[in-house]
Design a protein around this motif. Structure first.
Motif, PDB file in Angstrom:
ATOM      1  N   ASP A  11       3.753  -0.416   2.341  1.00 18.47           N
ATOM      2  CA  ASP A  11       2.791  -0.676   3.406  1.00 18.47           C
ATOM      3  C   ASP A  11       3.077  -2.022   4.052  1.00 18.47           C
ATOM      4  OD1 ASP A  11       1.527   1.667   3.035  1.00 18.47           O
ATOM      5  OD2 ASP A  11      -0.228   0.853   1.991  1.00 18.47           O
TER       6      ASP A  11
ATOM      7  N   ASP B  55       0.806  -4.189   4.918  1.00 13.93           N
ATOM      8  CA  ASP B  55      -0.400  -5.017   4.868  1.00 13.93           C
ATOM      9  C   ASP B  55      -0.379  -6.032   3.734  1.00 13.93           C
ATOM     10  OD1 ASP B  55      -0.543  -3.275   2.807  1.00 13.93           O
ATOM     11  OD2 ASP B  55      -2.492  -2.420   3.327  1.00 13.93           O
TER      12      ASP B  55
ATOM     13  N   GLN C 141      -0.244  -5.483   0.675  1.00 15.81           N
ATOM     14  CA  GLN C 141      -0.905  -5.066  -0.570  1.00 15.81           C
ATOM     15  C   GLN C 141       0.144  -4.769  -1.640  1.00 15.81           C
ATOM     16  OE1 GLN C 141      -4.276  -2.248   1.091  1.00 15.81           O
ATOM     17  NE2 GLN C 141      -4.998  -3.325  -0.715  1.00 15.81           N
TER      18      GLN C 141
ATOM     19  N   ARG D 121      -6.188  -6.846   0.555  1.00 23.59           N
ATOM     20  CA  ARG D 121      -5.788  -7.097   1.936  1.00 23.59           C
ATOM     21  C   ARG D 121      -6.274  -8.464   2.373  1.00 23.59           C
ATOM     22  NH1 ARG D 121      -4.496  -4.540   6.737  1.00 23.59           N
ATOM     23  NH2 ARG D 121      -3.952  -2.371   6.440  1.00 23.59           N
TER      24      ARG D 121
END
Ligand code: UDP
Ligand code: MG
Length: 324
Positions: A92, A94, A96, A198
């Motif tokens: 991802d 983000d 994470q 996040r």
């Protein structure tokens, strides 16, 4: 580390400003010893994500811009299609997932010849609304298939390019990459990875995904068993229903001849219902079976996946013909 390892890190991003710069940096730190490319697939972000990626002016970075927001699965598919490495890493955008896990996963894949290594977010930093439904999905997958995956939803995965390029990725199938790879015969293992909350931006999914996951899961499990012969499922059920209905109605016919009144009996309705449903199921089976033929034939798909071909003489077809 083998010198002919080339890694394509594929990252779908949708409104991830504030993340992409930091993420690129941490991937570079993690993959110092490797040859790699970072493929960002911008899923039509409406913030500064695209610009932030361009501003990096990083020779290892490739930016694929989609024309509209297609969703995470399609974005992944676009990146994987482009990927030039012999290993594909998905994650991802983000922050994470943690790129420092990639070398471990990769070395495991190489050393033990795994087709796909997926992460288990040991200390998952999401709330219960996200974690509970995914526990149920993981449980169903475990029970219905022989695939023991503790965390199907972990985006961080390392796979061989060949595995990645064969995975169906439309709709929201990115949650079932491991399951679909498993159905295709890939060897899969999992190892614990880090997971962070996040920091920038918001999650793109709400509770609605739970139902999508259940639908997709049922479809995949059905396909796994009956993709090649849907008629066996529908046809068998149809014949059983039809047979039961016929038995019931023959019985009613028999007692009618003996003089009983049958027009008011609920059993008559049941008999007719079973016969009709039976015929319907059977015809659905035939239609599904014809659809499967178009599925395979129109895309030149084979109903099998060859792992390896070993020849102890020539592999040239023409020569082989002349020899015999
Ligand atoms: N994403 C995307 N297109 C979308 C939605 C999400 O490319 O339409 C990307 C998003 O930018 C992120 C990844 O998919 O890199 C996972 O999304 P998110 O972090 O929102 O999912 P969650 O972690 O909440 O499951
Ligand atoms: Mg996320």
């Amino acid at each position: 580390m083998s010198s002919n390892t080339y890694i394509s890190v594929v990252i779908p991003v949708y409104n991830e400003e504030g993340n992409v710069g930091l993420l690129t940096k941490s991937i570079e730190d993690a993959l110092k010893l490797y040859k790699y490319e970072i493929i960002y697939v911008d899923d039509f972000s409406t913030d500064k994500t695209r610009q932030e990626i361009k501003d990096l002016e990083n020779p290892n970075v490739i930016l694929i811009e989609l024309k509209r927001n297609y969703g995470q699965s399609s974005a992944l598919a676009a990146g994987i299609e482009f990927a030039r490495g012999n290993f594909v890493v998905t994650m991802d955008g983000d922050m994470q997932n943690d790129p420092s896990d990639i070398p471990n996963m990769l070395e495991l894949a190489i050393a033990e010849d795994w087709d796909l290594v997926t992460g288990i977010r040991a200390k998952r930093k999401d709330n219960i609304i996200k974690t509970f439904p995914s526990k149920i999905a993981n449980f169903i997958i475990r029970k219905a298939t022989k695939l023991h995956i503790s965390d199907a939803g972990c985006a961080l995965k390392v796979m061989t390019s060949e595995t990645a390029k064969n995975i169906p990725l439309y709709g929201e199938l990115h949650r079932f990459i491991a399951l679909n790879a498993h159905i295709d015969g890939a060897r899969i293992t999992e190892i614990p990875v880090k997971h962070h909350p996040r920091k920038h931006g918001v999650s793109k999914y709400g509770l609605g995904r739970t139902f999508k996951v259940m639908n997709d899961l049922l479809l995949i499990l059905f396909q796994r068993k009956y993709l090649q012969k849907p008629l066996y499922l529908f046809g068998n059920m149809g014949m059983v229903f039809f047979g039961l209905g016929m038995l019931i109605n023959l019985y009613l016919l028999y007692i009618k001849f003996l003089g009983s009144e049958i027009g008011t009996r609920p059993l008559l309705l049941l008999g007719i219902l079973l016969i009709l449903v039976g015929i319907q199921l059977f015809t659905i089976g035939i239609v599904a079976d014809l659809l499967m033929r178009t599925y395979y034939e129109s895309q030149n798909k084979t109903p099998y996946n060859v792992k390896k071909i070993t020849s102890f003489g020539t592999t040239d077809k023409k020569t082989a013909l002349h020899v015999s």
